[in-house]
Design a protein around this motif. Sequence first.
Motif, PDB file in Angstrom:
ATOM      1  N   PHE A  50       0.651  -1.390  -0.048  1.00  9.70           N
ATOM      2  CA  PHE A  50      -0.027  -0.031   0.254  1.00  9.70           C
ATOM      3  C   PHE A  50       0.834   1.054  -0.064  1.00  9.70           C
ATOM      4  O   PHE A  50       0.427   2.434   0.077  1.00  9.70           O
ATOM      5  CB  PHE A  50      -0.804   0.071   1.238  1.00  9.70           C
ATOM      6  N   SER A  51       2.074   1.070  -0.030  1.00 10.16           N
ATOM      7  CA  SER A  51       3.273   2.306   0.281  1.00 10.16           C
ATOM      8  C   SER A  51       3.083   2.674  -1.377  1.00 10.16           C
ATOM      9  O   SER A  51       3.397   2.161  -2.378  1.00 10.16           O
ATOM     10  CB  SER A  51       4.466   1.875   0.645  1.00 10.16           C
ATOM     11  N   TRP A  52       3.293   4.209  -1.437  1.00 11.96           N
ATOM     12  CA  TRP A  52       3.582   4.854  -2.702  1.00 11.96           C
ATOM     13  C   TRP A  52       4.826   4.760  -2.925  1.00 11.96           C
ATOM     14  O   TRP A  52       5.266   4.701  -4.270  1.00 11.96           O
ATOM     15  CB  TRP A  52       2.746   6.250  -2.503  1.00 11.96           C
ATOM     16  N   ASP A  53       5.655   5.385  -1.978  1.00  7.22           N
ATOM     17  CA  ASP A  53       7.067   5.757  -2.103  1.00  7.22           C
ATOM     18  C   ASP A  53       7.958   4.437  -1.592  1.00  7.22           C
ATOM     19  O   ASP A  53       7.470   3.941  -0.813  1.00  7.22           O
ATOM     20  CB  ASP A  53       7.521   7.121  -1.322  1.00  7.22           C
ATOM     21  N   GLU A  54       8.922   4.299  -2.245  1.00  7.40           N
ATOM     22  CA  GLU A  54      10.023   3.393  -1.689  1.00  7.40           C
ATOM     23  C   GLU A  54      10.757   3.971  -0.475  1.00  7.40           C
ATOM     24  O   GLU A  54      11.335   5.308  -0.724  1.00  7.40           O
ATOM     25  CB  GLU A  54      10.780   2.859  -2.784  1.00  7.40           C
ATOM     26  N   SER A  55      10.893   3.084   0.376  1.00  8.58           N
ATOM     27  CA  SER A  55      12.094   3.587   1.462  1.00  8.58           C
ATOM     28  C   SER A  55      13.581   3.160   0.885  1.00  8.58           C
ATOM     29  O   SER A  55      13.621   2.138   0.222  1.00  8.58           O
ATOM     30  CB  SER A  55      11.722   2.900   2.770  1.00  8.58           C
ATOM     31  N   ILE A  56      14.432   4.169   1.524  1.00  7.48           N
ATOM     32  CA  ILE A  56      15.831   3.642   1.131  1.00  7.48           C
ATOM     33  C   ILE A  56      16.791   3.511   2.352  1.00  7.48           C
ATOM     34  O   ILE A  56      16.520   4.064   3.304  1.00  7.48           O
ATOM     35  CB  ILE A  56      16.590   5.155   0.264  1.00  7.48           C
TER      36      ILE A  56
END
Length: 232
Positions: A50-56
Amino acid sequence: WLTGPDDAQATDVHYRSLTGEGNFNWRFVFPFEYLAAEEKIVISKKESMFSWDESITKVPPRLGLQVWDADAFSKDDFLGSITLDLNKFPRGAKTAKQCNLGMLKTDGSVPTMNLFKQKRTKGWWPMYAKDENDELILQGKVEAELILMSTEEAEKSPAGLGREEPSALEKPTRPDSSFMWFLNPIKSIRYIIWHNYKWTILKIFFILFLALFLSLFFYSLPGYTIKKMLGA
């Protein structure tokens, strides 16, 4: 694995090796993004569907190698492992005989290398486990070749996983000990007993031969002495 257990890759299984030797000739391919300034690998992924952005996340470039004993009727047994920090790790031994736990010393007495500078290396590394006292135990030795390529180099020289195309690898020549032990018990005895206890068996035969020789010598000595005294 390189970025964590989630990207773990495994070889095929070398079945029925009675000597403990396994041959694989297997290729692992780990694409990754590397920040030279920070000496870290960059991992980008979504926390959930459900996340829009990727975590780094940034992690050290550590290659983890493990050896397991495959069991047909129970859980596989962990034998040993080694983790190599590709920025600085012990140079591989030239032969299996030279490979030992001394290579893991961190006091500066062991030659180290940086794969990001050298790009390629081949050698033997020790696989270890820890006992109840947290002491290292040598559990095996693995021969490996590490090759680092840029994206452009990898595109020019593509390679498949395992032994697959492109640049397919040959199947390994596995030891003569890879057989069904219950179909050839004599051969099994040869590899299990003779291979592991050869020198002990030879020593026992030598002691028995020496004991037999001394027994015959002392048994015949009185009669020989009497004959000499009587001039016979």
